[in-house]
Write an enzyme that holds these catalytic residues in place. Structure first.
Site, PDB file in Angstrom:
ATOM      1  N   GLU A 175      10.260   3.739   2.050  1.00 43.65           N
ATOM      2  CA  GLU A 175       9.454   4.816   1.476  1.00 43.65           C
ATOM      3  C   GLU A 175       8.003   4.684   1.915  1.00 43.65           C
ATOM      4  OE1 GLU A 175       8.378   3.687  -2.928  1.00 43.65           O
ATOM      5  OE2 GLU A 175      10.429   3.002  -2.520  1.00 43.65           O
TER       6      GLU A 175
ATOM      7  N   LYS B  35       4.134   4.151   2.009  1.00 46.67           N
ATOM      8  CA  LYS B  35       3.219   3.363   1.177  1.00 46.67           C
ATOM      9  C   LYS B  35       1.963   4.208   0.932  1.00 46.67           C
ATOM     10  CE  LYS B  35       1.013  -1.174   0.827  1.00 46.67           C
ATOM     11  NZ  LYS B  35      -0.346  -0.683   0.536  1.00 46.67           N
TER      12      LYS B  35
ATOM     13  N   ASP C 173      -1.589   5.397  -0.183  1.00 46.56           N
ATOM     14  CA  ASP C 173      -2.895   4.735  -0.305  1.00 46.56           C
ATOM     15  C   ASP C 173      -3.595   5.290  -1.542  1.00 46.56           C
ATOM     16  OD1 ASP C 173      -4.971   3.075   0.259  1.00 46.56           O
ATOM     17  OD2 ASP C 173      -5.807   4.277   1.876  1.00 46.56           O
TER      18      ASP C 173
ATOM     19  N   TYR D  89       7.843   4.821  -8.059  1.00 46.30           N
ATOM     20  CA  TYR D  89       8.588   4.070  -7.044  1.00 46.30           C
ATOM     21  C   TYR D  89       9.356   2.868  -7.602  1.00 46.30           C
ATOM     22  CZ  TYR D  89       4.352   1.108  -7.157  1.00 46.30           C
ATOM     23  OH  TYR D  89       3.305   0.323  -7.544  1.00 46.30           O
TER      24      TYR D  89
ATOM     25  N   LYS E 174       2.913  -2.104   7.936  1.00 45.93           N
ATOM     26  CA  LYS E 174       1.656  -1.364   8.036  1.00 45.93           C
ATOM     27  C   LYS E 174       1.556  -0.585   9.350  1.00 45.93           C
ATOM     28  CE  LYS E 174      -0.856  -1.747   5.019  1.00 45.93           C
ATOM     29  NZ  LYS E 174      -1.835  -2.710   4.540  1.00 45.93           N
TER      30      LYS E 174
ATOM     31  N   CYS F 164     -33.439 -19.337   7.664  1.00 46.68           N
ATOM     32  CA  CYS F 164     -32.956 -18.344   6.716  1.00 46.68           C
ATOM     33  C   CYS F 164     -33.949 -17.191   6.609  1.00 46.68           C
ATOM     34  CB  CYS F 164     -32.753 -18.995   5.345  1.00 46.68           C
ATOM     35  SG  CYS F 164     -32.360 -17.812   4.032  1.00 46.68           S
TER      36      CYS F 164
ATOM     37  N   CYS G 158     -35.663 -17.322   2.866  1.00 47.37           N
ATOM     38  CA  CYS G 158     -36.591 -18.339   2.370  1.00 47.37           C
ATOM     39  C   CYS G 158     -37.212 -19.197   3.462  1.00 47.37           C
ATOM     40  CB  CYS G 158     -35.892 -19.253   1.360  1.00 47.37           C
ATOM     41  SG  CYS G 158     -34.609 -20.302   2.087  1.00 47.37           S
TER      42      CYS G 158
ATOM     43  N   CYS H 142     -27.777 -21.262   5.011  1.00 53.55           N
ATOM     44  CA  CYS H 142     -29.124 -21.666   4.618  1.00 53.55           C
ATOM     45  C   CYS H 142     -29.031 -22.974   3.841  1.00 53.55           C
ATOM     46  CB  CYS H 142     -29.757 -20.579   3.747  1.00 53.55           C
ATOM     47  SG  CYS H 142     -31.245 -21.112   2.877  1.00 53.55           S
TER      48      CYS H 142
ATOM     49  N   CYS I 278     -33.502 -20.756  -2.541  1.00 54.22           N
ATOM     50  CA  CYS I 278     -33.358 -19.571  -1.697  1.00 54.22           C
ATOM     51  C   CYS I 278     -33.114 -18.347  -2.563  1.00 54.22           C
ATOM     52  CB  CYS I 278     -32.198 -19.763  -0.724  1.00 54.22           C
ATOM     53  SG  CYS I 278     -31.889 -18.304   0.300  1.00 54.22           S
TER      54      CYS I 278
END
Length: 699
Positions: A128, A130, A132, A240, A329, A424, A427, A442, A448
């Site tokens: 069946e 699928k 979404d 289902y 899929k 980073c 920071c 970092c 940070c």
């Protein structure tokens, strides 16, 4: 904000390479699952997410020692959203494993046949589309709709009964007869494409939120706190399956079940077929893959289910998914666009994630303008540069994956390679990769700003302390104002306001009632289960499942801290003795509590809250509960896989080898070295007949 999307370009069979990549795979899967299921705001495509999960599972299958108890490969959905009453499902709503090729489907059929000790030609299937959309469970008592829940995290969902009753497809009373005294009908709430376009046109005209796609529109519409808004939204429903029931089921196969649903007035998908072979089933996949855009609803694959309910019952399930079903899929959709820039975002654990800003492009009907570039290694692998033309793909949602760079479209002169930062951006602290890791982090820790905000947001999040009214916006505002710097500060806000240190009522948007509601929500969380307390600390490798293992073993913070005070080798040995608790989690836990500032933060928090112990999960009435079992030799009444699955449902731990920790060995005909070792160690040995006395369901 995007989390890491680690490189998937490594040899899964190479254990060293797998060990290097698997921590980042787990973090990425957990983060993106929450964004999709919990927030209705996914940041990567369905195909991207499926690739992440599939890679993680294949790594864990190839190297079982790398699998941890908190691995998100075993998770289902995400915690329910705030705003609705939370209700436990009487029977868990599980997710599905995925297949990405016809070969995967053939392997699924062969696996089912081996489990059932049958021939593959005897396995009949339903196939069946699928949908979404958003999963829902509708409980009918004496044929009358009495409750409707969302999937939530699979164990607990949101009560959306009044909203569900506004959907025309869903009958308030079942038609016909023959339904059980009580039955939970499961299905998918969705929105048709034409209705979605009309809704967005109306939203735009009213200057209100525009939905990204039909799935988000359906989820947002069903979760309206005002059910009159839901009633105005064109939601649909396909049934289902079913969950818990009282009485007798009037069907013995999946095919018969769908026929009963139709007689009862429940809509079922007309594209469903019944197949006597996997070739027939995958034929539907090929057919719908070509004409899915002609349908008025979004689908992202085909679901195959073993038709016989007796076989479904024997097959049972693993931690997160049934063994008797799989989702095949569809492949992702692709488009070309250009990279306008690359931004660096700092995550809760200090990870630096590059995000490509794209020239807007339509992929599969959705306009996208951002894409995660995952990490530094992925940028190098793709050699993606600002100004490049890139091919992107998506399969149903939001931010796509960058598949490749179109070198022929690169400007002349070519732009310089992207200089991944060594400091980073938040920071200025050093940013580097730990040994064996791909992710750049970092080193600033709590100093940070990027990490501090994310750590505090994690602390108040749904699966942690779950403080209602404290979202990302509020936490950021409190942090910026200096009102909150550490977790305990949330619990001292009210006392500080009463002393005149500040006044929330002077802040824009904070009326007296809102302030009172916030303090009430915080005070409601002064008592918390130990597992949620541990998870809220944000310790690396200590996820929900691992936190629960610790909480069941140690009951309270004092017991855990006493363990940490032991010599490190002894502490690690004790932690690793916990079934499912791996060495990385043990190291991370000890490192966290070894830091004085972390211990200080925990002590401050313990002064504000009360810890509730969690109940043991041992199945007390089973003679094998809490025992370690090994199966060896040939089993005749059930397959080895079925025997292991049954032992686990009875509370046993199933091991692959015999050791001093083994309690019971079930030895069938042909048992060899494992039986010999069990005899030498004095381990209890059962015949298959003795095992079956325990394994058979008690009437």
């Amino acid at each position: 904000m995007n989390k890491n999307f680690p490189s998937l370009d490594f040899d899964i069979d190479d254990r060293a390479a797998a060990a290097k990549h698997v921590p980042d795979l787990r973090r990425a899967v957990a983060y993106h699952a929450a964004r999709y299921h919990q927030d209705d705001a996914p940041e990567i495509s369905d195909a991207d997410y499926d690739r992440l999960v599939d890679t993680l599972r294949r790594v864990e299958a190839a190297h079982p020692d790398l699998k941890t108890a908190d691995s998100p490969s075993e998770a289902v959905g995400a915690a329910p959203a705030r705003g609705f009453r939370k209700v436990a499902h009487k029977q868990p709503m599980m997710s599905l494993d995925n297949a990405f090729s016809e070969e995967d489907v053939a392997e699924f059929i062969e696996r089912v046949a081996r489990f059932l000790k049958s021939d593959v030609t005897e396995i009949a299937l339903t196939a069946e589309p699928k949908i979404d959309g958003l999963s829902a469970a509708l409980t009918y008592r004496e044929g009358v709709l009495v409750q409707a829940l969302t999937r939530g995290d699979g164990a607990v969902g949101e009560d959306v009964t009044e909203n569900i009753k506004t959907i025309e497809d869903i009958p308030h009373r079942l038609s016909g007869s023959g339904w059980p005294q009580e039955i939970e009908i499961r299905g998918e709430v969705y929105m048709g494409r034409a209705d979605f376009i009309a809704l967005n046109q109306a939203q735009e005209k009213a200057e209100q939120k525009i939905f990204a796609n039909p799935r988000n529109a359906a989820a947002g519409s069903l979760r309206q706190l005002d059910c009159s808004i839901t009633a105005r939204r064109p939601l649909r429903f396909f049934a289902y399956g079913w969950g818990a029931f009282v009485g007798d089921l009037p069907f013995a196969t999946q095919k018969e079940a769908l026929a009963c649903f139709a007689k009862w007035g429940l809509p079922t998908n007309p594209e469903t077929i019944f197949a006597n072979s996997h070739e027939m089933a995958v034929a539907l996949h090929r057919d719908l893959s070509e004409r899915r855009h002609a349908l008025d609803y979004d689908i992202d694959g085909i679901v195959y289910k073993v038709d016989s309910l007796a076989d479904q019952a024997r097959l049972g399930s693993v931690a997160r998914a049934p063994r008797w079903a799989i989702a095949h899929k569809f492949p992702a959709e692709k488009a070309l666009t250009r990279v306008l820039g690359i931004d660096i975002q700092v995550g809760r654990t200090g990870s630096l994630t590059p995000v490509a800003k794209l020239e807007p492009v339509t992929v599969g009907g959705v306009v996208v303008s951002n894409a995660t570039l995952h990490n530094r290694d992925e940028i190098k692998r793709l050699d993606v540069r600002v100004g490049d033309r890139v091919r992107v793909q998506r399969a149903g949602d939001v931010i796509p994956q960058v598949v490749e760079v179109d070198i022929s479209g690169r400007p002349d002169p070519a732009p310089a390679p992207f200089p991944f930062p060594t400091l980073c951006p938040e920071c200025g602290s050093l940013a580097e990769s730990a040994e064996g890791e791909v992710v750049v982090r970092c080193t600033g820790g709590l100093i940070c700003p990027g990490q501090r905000l994310e750590r505090l947001i994690h602390f108040v999040s749904r699966k942690a302390f779950d403080i209602d009214g404290l979202g990302e916006k509020q936490v950021a505002a409190f942090l910026e104002a200096g009102l909150v710097k550490a977790p305990a500060d949330f619990f001292t806000l009210e006392a500080r306001q009463q002393t005149g240190a500040f006044d929330l009522k002077l802040w824009e948007g904070w009326g007296e009632k809102a302030v009172g509601n916030l303090f009430a929500a915080i005070n409601q969380r002064r008592t918390i289960a130990f597992n949620r307390f541990l998870f809220a600390l944000g310790i690396r490798h200590i996820g929900e499942t691992t936190a629960m293992l610790l909480a069941r073993e140690y009951k309270d913070a004092d017991s855990l801290i006493a363990l940490i005070a032991m010599p490190k080798e002894d502490a690690i040995a004790e932690l690793e003795a916990i079934d499912g608790f791996g060495p990385k989690a043990a190291e991370a836990l000890l490192r966290f509590f070894a830091e004085p500032h972390n211990r200080e933060a925990v002590d401050d928090l313990l002064a504000q809250v009360t810890i509730e112990p969690v109940a043991s999960r041992t199945i007390a009435h089973s003679v094998v509960a809490g025992k370690t079992m090994v199966f060896t030799g040939s089993l005749e009444e059930m397959s080895r896989d079925e025997a292991k699955a049954r032992a686990e449902t009875l509370g046993a731990r199933v091991a692959s080898s015999v050791s001093k920790k083994t309690d019971i060995v079930v030895a069938g005909p042909g048992a060899g070295s494992k039986r010999t070792k069990a005899e030498s160690l004095g381990v209890l040995i059962w015949t298959e007949a003795e095992w079956m006395e325990v394994a058979r369901p008690q009437s």
